[in-house]
Motif scaffolding. Structure first.
Motif, PDB file in Angstrom:
ATOM      1  N   SER A 138      35.347  35.404  31.265  1.00 15.33           N
ATOM      2  CA  SER A 138      35.409  36.330  30.131  1.00 15.33           C
ATOM      3  C   SER A 138      36.374  37.483  30.421  1.00 15.33           C
ATOM      4  CB  SER A 138      34.024  36.900  29.834  1.00 15.33           C
ATOM      5  OG  SER A 138      34.111  37.957  28.884  1.00 15.33           O
ATOM      6  N   PRO A 139      37.583  37.485  29.845  1.00  8.18           N
ATOM      7  CA  PRO A 139      38.518  38.586  30.100  1.00  8.18           C
ATOM      8  C   PRO A 139      38.027  39.914  29.534  1.00  8.18           C
ATOM      9  CG  PRO A 139      39.362  37.177  28.351  1.00  8.18           C
ATOM     10  CD  PRO A 139      38.150  36.491  28.901  1.00  8.18           C
TER      11      PRO A 139
ATOM     12  N   SER B  59      39.526  45.226  38.274  1.00  9.47           N
ATOM     13  CA  SER B  59      38.939  44.626  37.066  1.00  9.47           C
ATOM     14  C   SER B  59      40.018  44.236  36.064  1.00  9.47           C
ATOM     15  CB  SER B  59      37.955  45.606  36.425  1.00  9.47           C
ATOM     16  OG  SER B  59      36.832  45.817  37.251  1.00  9.47           O
ATOM     17  N   TYR B  60      41.021  45.111  35.871  1.00  5.51           N
ATOM     18  CA  TYR B  60      42.084  44.791  34.919  1.00  5.51           C
ATOM     19  C   TYR B  60      42.890  43.579  35.376  1.00  5.51           C
ATOM     20  CZ  TYR B  60      41.244  49.360  32.710  1.00  5.51           C
ATOM     21  OH  TYR B  60      40.685  50.423  32.064  1.00  5.51           O
ATOM     22  N   LYS B  61      43.143  43.481  36.668  1.00  4.86           N
ATOM     23  CA  LYS B  61      43.890  42.334  37.183  1.00  4.86           C
ATOM     24  C   LYS B  61      43.127  41.028  36.944  1.00  4.86           C
ATOM     25  CE  LYS B  61      46.792  44.291  40.839  1.00  4.86           C
ATOM     26  NZ  LYS B  61      47.046  44.312  42.304  1.00  4.86           N
ATOM     27  N   ARG B  62      41.806  41.087  37.112  1.00  5.21           N
ATOM     28  CA  ARG B  62      40.998  39.898  36.849  1.00  5.21           C
ATOM     29  C   ARG B  62      41.051  39.534  35.369  1.00  5.21           C
ATOM     30  NH1 ARG B  62      37.089  38.582  40.866  1.00  5.21           N
ATOM     31  NH2 ARG B  62      37.191  39.981  42.664  1.00  5.21           N
TER      32      ARG B  62
ATOM     33  N   VAL C 249      43.615  40.182  33.145  1.00  9.26           N
ATOM     34  CA  VAL C 249      44.910  39.623  32.733  1.00  9.26           C
ATOM     35  C   VAL C 249      45.162  38.265  33.381  1.00  9.26           C
ATOM     36  CG1 VAL C 249      45.950  41.863  32.237  1.00  9.26           C
ATOM     37  CG2 VAL C 249      46.152  40.897  34.551  1.00  9.26           C
ATOM     38  N   ALA C 250      44.488  37.995  34.503  1.00  6.22           N
ATOM     39  CA  ALA C 250      44.617  36.668  35.114  1.00  6.22           C
ATOM     40  C   ALA C 250      43.982  35.603  34.229  1.00  6.22           C
ATOM     41  CB  ALA C 250      43.970  36.658  36.498  1.00  6.22           C
ATOM     42  N   LEU C 251      42.975  36.009  33.450  1.00  3.60           N
ATOM     43  CA  LEU C 251      42.312  35.087  32.540  1.00  3.60           C
ATOM     44  C   LEU C 251      43.006  35.020  31.187  1.00  3.60           C
ATOM     45  CD1 LEU C 251      38.662  36.192  33.382  1.00  3.60           C
ATOM     46  CD2 LEU C 251      39.692  33.959  33.942  1.00  3.60           C
ATOM     47  N   SER C 252      43.559  36.176  30.756  1.00  5.55           N
ATOM     48  CA  SER C 252      44.234  36.217  29.456  1.00  5.55           C
ATOM     49  C   SER C 252      45.128  37.444  29.408  1.00  5.55           C
ATOM     50  CB  SER C 252      43.204  36.280  28.316  1.00  5.55           C
ATOM     51  OG  SER C 252      43.851  36.419  27.062  1.00  5.55           O
ATOM     52  N   ALA C 253      46.435  37.241  29.291  1.00  5.99           N
ATOM     53  CA  ALA C 253      47.381  38.350  29.273  1.00  5.99           C
ATOM     54  C   ALA C 253      47.329  39.054  27.919  1.00  5.99           C
ATOM     55  CB  ALA C 253      48.797  37.838  29.543  1.00  5.99           C
ATOM     56  N   GLN C 254      46.847  40.313  27.933  1.00  2.91           N
ATOM     57  CA  GLN C 254      46.719  41.083  26.701  1.00  2.91           C
ATOM     58  C   GLN C 254      47.382  42.455  26.875  1.00  2.91           C
ATOM     59  OE1 GLN C 254      42.683  40.975  24.873  1.00  2.91           O
ATOM     60  NE2 GLN C 254      42.137  39.587  26.559  1.00  2.91           N
ATOM     61  N   ALA C 255      48.022  42.917  25.829  1.00  2.82           N
ATOM     62  CA  ALA C 255      48.755  44.185  25.896  1.00  2.82           C
ATOM     63  C   ALA C 255      47.832  45.352  26.216  1.00  2.82           C
ATOM     64  CB  ALA C 255      49.483  44.442  24.578  1.00  2.82           C
TER      65      ALA C 255
END
Length: 532
Positions: A45-46, A68-71, A73-79
């Motif tokens: 869950s991103p 936490s943010y790196k985890r 964006v690793a799941l879903s790249a969001q702006a």
């Protein structure tokens, strides 16, 4: 929300939603529990990782937020996630990583106004103001009412010297947030730099909004003093002791602070605050205090003690850190102008020109050949909060070396003196052997002129009534005012002002022309005297 969880305890989105509700109400610990539970139920869950990062960011736990943010964006790249990742990096002083994160957010969503704004802030922190201006402009085009972006746009324009554009940007910010305190302060100070009393109106408005804010009063005090409104300026300056960022802590004596009443033989402690230059500038008040009928003890920085111990009216001079004798009342040195109601027209003269005995010590004097003898100072205390504005390099003085009949000597102390080895000509360095300000004064007494940036040497030479040329940045210290080439504090001083549009190189070319004329006039006078 809780009922949804009771009906579906293993539903990760419900735990994520509960975390959001808890975070909004300030229950951060419970929110983290909910987000962590959502992640255990759905490790892919991103959103839960993103929201958990937001809690850590709010708590200034930047390492945890970044993880936490790196985890996420690793799941879903969001702006949004890259934007907040950039914020965490920026707050953690990882500027390169912050810049890369904001750029990635913009690549994912070119209409992301916050990403453009934050990218601009990251660039401004690295003093890349032209690029920052472009980013702030993009943010305001995407969100025309973006007051914070207009504020930052104005700050970068001001840093580049475009005061008119900066003022316009600040005014736009106020159009959308009329009570924006940082903008009121910045616009007010900028307008003062332009010589406009309208700036005082904005700063007074800020004080009206925050009557108990020491910072607001301080921000009003400095412009008032800069414009020469000493009557109000000194009164506002007394708020400095309540401002948490003030560089000199309050002494906390049990004895009362003197308010100017007759002393009737009582002992008063006058104590220095802030820097050497401040002590040299305001020690002129010691004789006035003595005339109120008391015994004056003067406490100053140790390296200036020997110079000031013979100041008229001072019964005892001690160095900071030494044991204090008994005293009945006290007064900070820079509160004395307020006590005596000093205006531009009533500034007392400096007592240092009377101390010839201090300057006549042969061991401390510096002798040069028979020509115009000029002392140079190019750097201040590197720990000073405004040192980047006032200090320059010795190389900036090279245009002066082309003038015939002038002999230069270094008066530079501290790390900046190391630049002497790169000077292409011989530059004597007598200050390398001085013990204190008294020795330095002896050297200055043997010179014809001192040319210095805004440091304690400017005050020492001026207090001795030695001709001194003071090189001011485009944002001068309050005591030098805004426009005049002279100052009532030191009759023999001449002020050279760097413009907002020009650099130090332009200023030094002007100084070189003036020095050549100064030397020609001196040579002409000497020739006339010889003929007579």
């Amino acid at each position: 929300m809780k009922s949804a969880i009771r009906s579906a305890p293993n539903h990760a989105p419900a735990h994520n939603a509960l975390g959001n509700a808890l975070f909004k109400t300030g229950k951060n610990d419970l929110a983290k529990v909910s987000y962590s539970h959502a992640i255990r139920l759905d490790p892919a869950s991103p959103d839960a990782f993103f929201n958990l990062g937001n809690v850590y960011l709010a708590e200034k736990d930047y390492a945890a937020a970044i993880d936490s943010y790196k985890r996420s964006v690793a799941l879903s790249a969001q702006a949004d996630v890259y934007n907040n990742l950039g914020l965490a990096y920026s707050e953690w002083e990882q500027h390169e990583a912050a810049t890369e994160s904001f750029l990635r957010a913009i690549q994912l969503d070119a209409s992301h106004a916050d990403a453009h704004f934050n990218f601009g802030r990251a660039l401004a922190k690295q003093k890349e103001h032209r690029a920052a201006i472009e980013s702030f402009g993009n943010a305001t085009m995407l969100r025309p009412d973006y007051a914070k972006a207009f504020h930052s746009l104005g700050a970068s324009q001001q840093a580049l010297g475009d005061l008119a554009a900066a003022a316009e940007a600040y005014r736009k910010a106020l159009d959308f947030e009329p009570e924006y305190t940082d903008v009121l302060s910045n616009l007010g100070s900028l307008l003062v730099l332009q010589g406009s009393y309208e700036g005082i109106d904005y700063l007074e408005r800020l004080v009206e909004q925050q009557p108990d804010s020491a910072e607001a009063h301080w921000n009003l005090a400095i412009p008032l003093l800069m414009l020469g409104d000493y009557d109000r300026g000194w009164r506002e300056y007394e708020w400095r002791w309540q401002w948490e960022k003030f560089t000199s802590p309050r002494r906390g004596f049990k004895q009362p602070q003197w308010q100017g009443e007759s002393l009737d033989g009582a002992t008063i402690l006058i104590h220095a605050e802030q820097g050497f230059g401040d002590t040299l500038q305001f020690v002129r008040y010691a004789p006035l205090v003595a005339r109120r009928g008391g015994r004056v003890i003067l406490e100053v920085q140790p390296s200036i003690k020997r110079l000031l111990q013979r100041v008229p009216g001072v019964d005892q001079c001690i160095g900071q850190g030494e044991a204090l004798p008994e005293f009945s009342c006290h007064c900070p040195l820079m509160s004395l102008p307020y006590v005596f109601g000093t205006t531009i027209d009533t500034i007392p003269s400096s007592p240092l020109e009377l101390l010839d005995v201090v300057f006549s010590e042969p061991s401390s004097r510096y002798e040069t050949k028979d020509c115009l003898k000029v002392g140079l100072v190019w750097g201040g205390n590197p720990m000073h909060q405004n040192d980047a504005l006032r200090s320059i390099s010795l190389a900036h003085f090279l245009p002066l070396s082309k003038i015939d009949g002038v002999s230069f000597v270094s008066l530079q102390k501290g790390p900046a003196s190391e630049q002497i080895v790169d000077w292409p000509f011989y530059l004597p360095d007598p200050c390398s052997a001085v013990r204190d300000f008294s020795d330095t004064a002896a050297i200055i007494s043997s010179l014809d002129l001192v040319i210095t940036v805004d440091t304690a040497m400017a005050h020492l030479a001026g207090a001795m009534e030695k001709p001194v040329w003071i090189l001011n940045s485009h944002i001068p210290d309050w005591r030098w005012g805004l426009q005049s080439e002279t100052t009532p504090w030191y009759p023999t001083a001449r002020l050279f002002r760097r413009s907002f549009s020009g650099g130090w190189e332009e200023l030094m070319e002007r100084v070189a022309l003036e020095l050549a004329m100064f030397q020609d006039a001196r040579s002409s006078n000497a020739a006339v005297q010889c003929a007579v």
